[in-house]
Design a protein around this motif. Structure first.
Motif, PDB file in Angstrom:
ATOM      1  N   UNK A   1     -41.497  28.923 -10.542  1.00  0.00           N
ATOM      2  CA  UNK A   1     -40.378  29.665 -11.125  1.00  0.00           C
ATOM      3  C   UNK A   1     -39.674  28.803 -12.170  1.00  0.00           C
ATOM      4  N   UNK A   2     -39.435  29.378 -13.356  1.00  0.00           N
ATOM      5  CA  UNK A   2     -38.756  28.651 -14.416  1.00  0.00           C
ATOM      6  C   UNK A   2     -37.278  28.497 -14.098  1.00  0.00           C
ATOM      7  N   UNK A   3     -36.803  27.261 -14.053  1.00  0.00           N
ATOM      8  CA  UNK A   3     -35.391  27.014 -13.778  1.00  0.00           C
ATOM      9  C   UNK A   3     -34.634  26.507 -14.995  1.00  0.00           C
ATOM     10  N   UNK A   4     -35.384  26.121 -16.039  1.00  0.00           N
ATOM     11  CA  UNK A   4     -34.770  25.665 -17.276  1.00  0.00           C
ATOM     12  C   UNK A   4     -35.738  25.917 -18.423  1.00  0.00           C
ATOM     13  N   UNK A   5     -35.210  25.852 -19.630  1.00  0.00           N
ATOM     14  CA  UNK A   5     -36.056  26.093 -20.784  1.00  0.00           C
ATOM     15  C   UNK A   5     -35.855  24.996 -21.829  1.00  0.00           C
ATOM     16  N   UNK A   6     -36.934  24.701 -22.540  1.00  0.00           N
ATOM     17  CA  UNK A   6     -36.900  23.750 -23.648  1.00  0.00           C
ATOM     18  C   UNK A   6     -37.230  24.498 -24.925  1.00  0.00           C
ATOM     19  N   UNK A   7     -36.390  24.317 -25.930  1.00  0.00           N
ATOM     20  CA  UNK A   7     -36.567  24.977 -27.211  1.00  0.00           C
ATOM     21  C   UNK A   7     -37.053  23.963 -28.247  1.00  0.00           C
ATOM     22  N   UNK A   8     -38.167  24.277 -28.902  1.00  0.00           N
ATOM     23  CA  UNK A   8     -38.708  23.417 -29.958  1.00  0.00           C
ATOM     24  C   UNK A   8     -38.759  24.212 -31.253  1.00  0.00           C
ATOM     25  N   UNK A   9     -38.020  23.736 -32.243  1.00  0.00           N
ATOM     26  CA  UNK A   9     -37.975  24.371 -33.556  1.00  0.00           C
ATOM     27  C   UNK A   9     -38.832  23.544 -34.501  1.00  0.00           C
ATOM     28  N   UNK A  10     -39.723  24.212 -35.205  1.00  0.00           N
ATOM     29  CA  UNK A  10     -40.755  23.492 -35.955  1.00  0.00           C
ATOM     30  C   UNK A  10     -41.876  23.107 -35.019  1.00  0.00           C
ATOM     31  N   UNK A  11     -42.239  24.037 -34.144  1.00  0.00           N
ATOM     32  CA  UNK A  11     -43.181  23.743 -33.056  1.00  0.00           C
ATOM     33  C   UNK A  11     -44.593  23.471 -33.537  1.00  0.00           C
ATOM     34  N   UNK A  12     -44.921  23.858 -34.766  1.00  0.00           N
ATOM     35  CA  UNK A  12     -46.266  23.596 -35.290  1.00  0.00           C
ATOM     36  C   UNK A  12     -46.387  22.240 -35.958  1.00  0.00           C
ATOM     37  N   UNK A  50     -49.902  30.486 -21.920  1.00  0.00           N
ATOM     38  CA  UNK A  50     -49.161  30.374 -20.675  1.00  0.00           C
ATOM     39  C   UNK A  50     -48.081  31.435 -20.642  1.00  0.00           C
ATOM     40  N   UNK A  51     -47.824  31.964 -19.455  1.00  0.00           N
ATOM     41  CA  UNK A  51     -46.774  32.967 -19.299  1.00  0.00           C
ATOM     42  C   UNK A  51     -45.393  32.352 -19.453  1.00  0.00           C
ATOM     43  N   UNK A  52     -45.312  31.021 -19.400  1.00  0.00           N
ATOM     44  CA  UNK A  52     -44.022  30.353 -19.524  1.00  0.00           C
ATOM     45  C   UNK A  52     -43.698  29.962 -20.959  1.00  0.00           C
ATOM     46  N   UNK A  53     -44.533  30.411 -21.904  1.00  0.00           N
ATOM     47  CA  UNK A  53     -44.329  30.078 -23.305  1.00  0.00           C
ATOM     48  C   UNK A  53     -43.945  31.331 -24.084  1.00  0.00           C
ATOM     49  N   UNK A  54     -42.844  31.237 -24.810  1.00  0.00           N
ATOM     50  CA  UNK A  54     -42.398  32.318 -25.688  1.00  0.00           C
ATOM     51  C   UNK A  54     -42.453  31.821 -27.121  1.00  0.00           C
ATOM     52  N   UNK A  55     -43.173  32.550 -27.978  1.00  0.00           N
ATOM     53  CA  UNK A  55     -43.302  32.182 -29.387  1.00  0.00           C
ATOM     54  C   UNK A  55     -42.442  33.114 -30.236  1.00  0.00           C
ATOM     55  N   UNK A  56     -41.661  32.513 -31.112  1.00  0.00           N
ATOM     56  CA  UNK A  56     -40.841  33.282 -32.050  1.00  0.00           C
ATOM     57  C   UNK A  56     -41.209  32.829 -33.457  1.00  0.00           C
ATOM     58  N   UNK A  57     -41.757  33.729 -34.231  1.00  0.00           N
ATOM     59  CA  UNK A  57     -42.165  33.394 -35.594  1.00  0.00           C
ATOM     60  C   UNK A  57     -41.051  33.740 -36.569  1.00  0.00           C
ATOM     61  N   UNK A  58     -40.784  32.837 -37.496  1.00  0.00           N
ATOM     62  CA  UNK A  58     -39.804  33.095 -38.545  1.00  0.00           C
ATOM     63  C   UNK A  58     -40.497  33.080 -39.900  1.00  0.00           C
ATOM     64  N   UNK A  59     -40.028  33.915 -40.810  1.00  0.00           N
ATOM     65  CA  UNK A  59     -40.599  33.965 -42.154  1.00  0.00           C
ATOM     66  C   UNK A  59     -40.297  32.689 -42.928  1.00  0.00           C
ATOM     67  N   UNK A  60     -39.085  32.194 -42.728  1.00  0.00           N
ATOM     68  CA  UNK A  60     -38.621  30.982 -43.398  1.00  0.00           C
ATOM     69  C   UNK A  60     -37.436  30.467 -42.591  1.00  0.00           C
ATOM     70  N   UNK A  61     -36.732  29.489 -43.132  1.00  0.00           N
ATOM     71  CA  UNK A  61     -35.570  28.959 -42.424  1.00  0.00           C
ATOM     72  C   UNK A  61     -34.284  29.266 -43.173  1.00  0.00           C
ATOM     73  N   UNK A  74     -31.806  35.084 -27.469  1.00  0.00           N
ATOM     74  CA  UNK A  74     -30.830  35.637 -26.524  1.00  0.00           C
ATOM     75  C   UNK A  74     -31.478  36.602 -25.537  1.00  0.00           C
ATOM     76  N   UNK A  75     -32.604  37.158 -25.925  1.00  0.00           N
ATOM     77  CA  UNK A  75     -33.329  38.084 -25.050  1.00  0.00           C
ATOM     78  C   UNK A  75     -34.185  37.350 -24.017  1.00  0.00           C
ATOM     79  N   UNK A  76     -34.318  36.036 -24.175  1.00  0.00           N
ATOM     80  CA  UNK A  76     -35.125  35.235 -23.252  1.00  0.00           C
ATOM     81  C   UNK A  76     -34.226  34.211 -22.548  1.00  0.00           C
ATOM     82  N   UNK A  77     -33.122  34.703 -21.987  1.00  0.00           N
ATOM     83  CA  UNK A  77     -32.143  33.807 -21.370  1.00  0.00           C
ATOM     84  C   UNK A  77     -32.229  33.826 -19.849  1.00  0.00           C
ATOM     85  N   UNK A  78     -33.478  33.968 -19.329  1.00  0.00           N
ATOM     86  CA  UNK A  78     -33.656  34.000 -17.873  1.00  0.00           C
ATOM     87  C   UNK A  78     -33.236  32.677 -17.233  1.00  0.00           C
TER      88      UNK A  78
END
Length: 248
Positions: A1-12, A50-61, A74-78
């Protein structure tokens, strides 16, 4: 069970992928990845299946794209986001080169470097703060560089890159003063990874001693250890890959 999340911007980015791979070994941590491009083979096979990975693609920054990404986050704030890594940045490309002398300085190149290295990270601080503010501790890491230290500048050159990282450091330090009053759970870190074996450093590696050219895996491990051991103390930190303090 996911108890915390890590956000990586510029993940590629190379370091972003290395951080993601190491974080994914923790079954209690979900990964939130933001990137303009998820086509990189390593990111596709090693991280995103992985089911624990959420990808968000942006056109630019640009601000509108960042706002759109924030809405999706905000929709992935479990579970609370407890670590943020902003890995974006530019040193050179086909048209931009670090300046060796005054005559090399170019206004348009300067604007591009400042936008990528200072403005974009600042927008992430601004837009993410309402999402991160709360009871759960959150360490927010932005990639700076030792050459952004004004007091440590003894060689000169690299006008745009130095200025962009010095400006980023000021943004981080100023934001930390405000967050100490209104978001005490957030810790801001300006991080210098050292010379890492990535496309960013490739043209400058020939003068780097072998033991000072780091793999992305090494830098990711060092950074995660630093985050684990740095207290949430309502003050900014400017740290190198060893966890040592750099003078602002």
């Amino acid at each position: 069970m996911t108890t915390q999340q890590t956000l990586i911007i510029g993940a590629s980015s190379d370091i972003g992928m290395a951080i993601a791979k190491q974080v994914q070994t923790d079954k209690n941590t979900g990964l939130l990845l933001i990137s303009r491009n998820f086509k990189h083979a390593d990111l596709q096979t090693s991280v995103t299946n992985s089911s624990q990975v959420t990808k968000i693609r942006v056109e630019d920054y640009q601000p509108q794209s960042i706002d759109h990404a924030i809405t999706q986050l905000a929709q992935h704030n479990q579970a609370p986001i407890t670590r943020v890594f902003v890995c974006n940045g530019i040193l050179h490309n086909d048209t931009i080169k670090p300046e060796k002398r005054l005559e090399d300085f170019d206004a348009q190149s300067f604007i591009q470097v400042m936008t990528s290295n200072t403005l974009t990270p600042m927008l992430w601080i601004q837009k993410l703060t309402p999402l991160l503010t709360g009871k759960s501790p959150c360490t927010f890491v932005l990639f700076s560089a030792r050459v952004g230290s004004i007091s440590d500048n003894r060689l000169g050159g690299w006008y745009s890159y130095r200025a962009s990282k010095a400006a980023l450091n000021m943004m981080i330090k100023t934001a930390a003063i405000e967050l100490a009053r209104r978001a005490k759970n957030i810790k801001l870190i300006a991080f210098h990874p050292g010379t890492t074996d990535t496309p960013l450093s490739k043209p400058f590696q020939k003068n780097v001693p072998e033991n000072k050219l780091f793999s992305t895996e090494f830098v990711a491990k060092q950074l995660l250890d630093i985050v684990e051991n740095t207290p949430i103390d309502q003050s900014p930190s400017y740290l190198d890959w060893q966890g040592e303090t750099i003078n602002w």
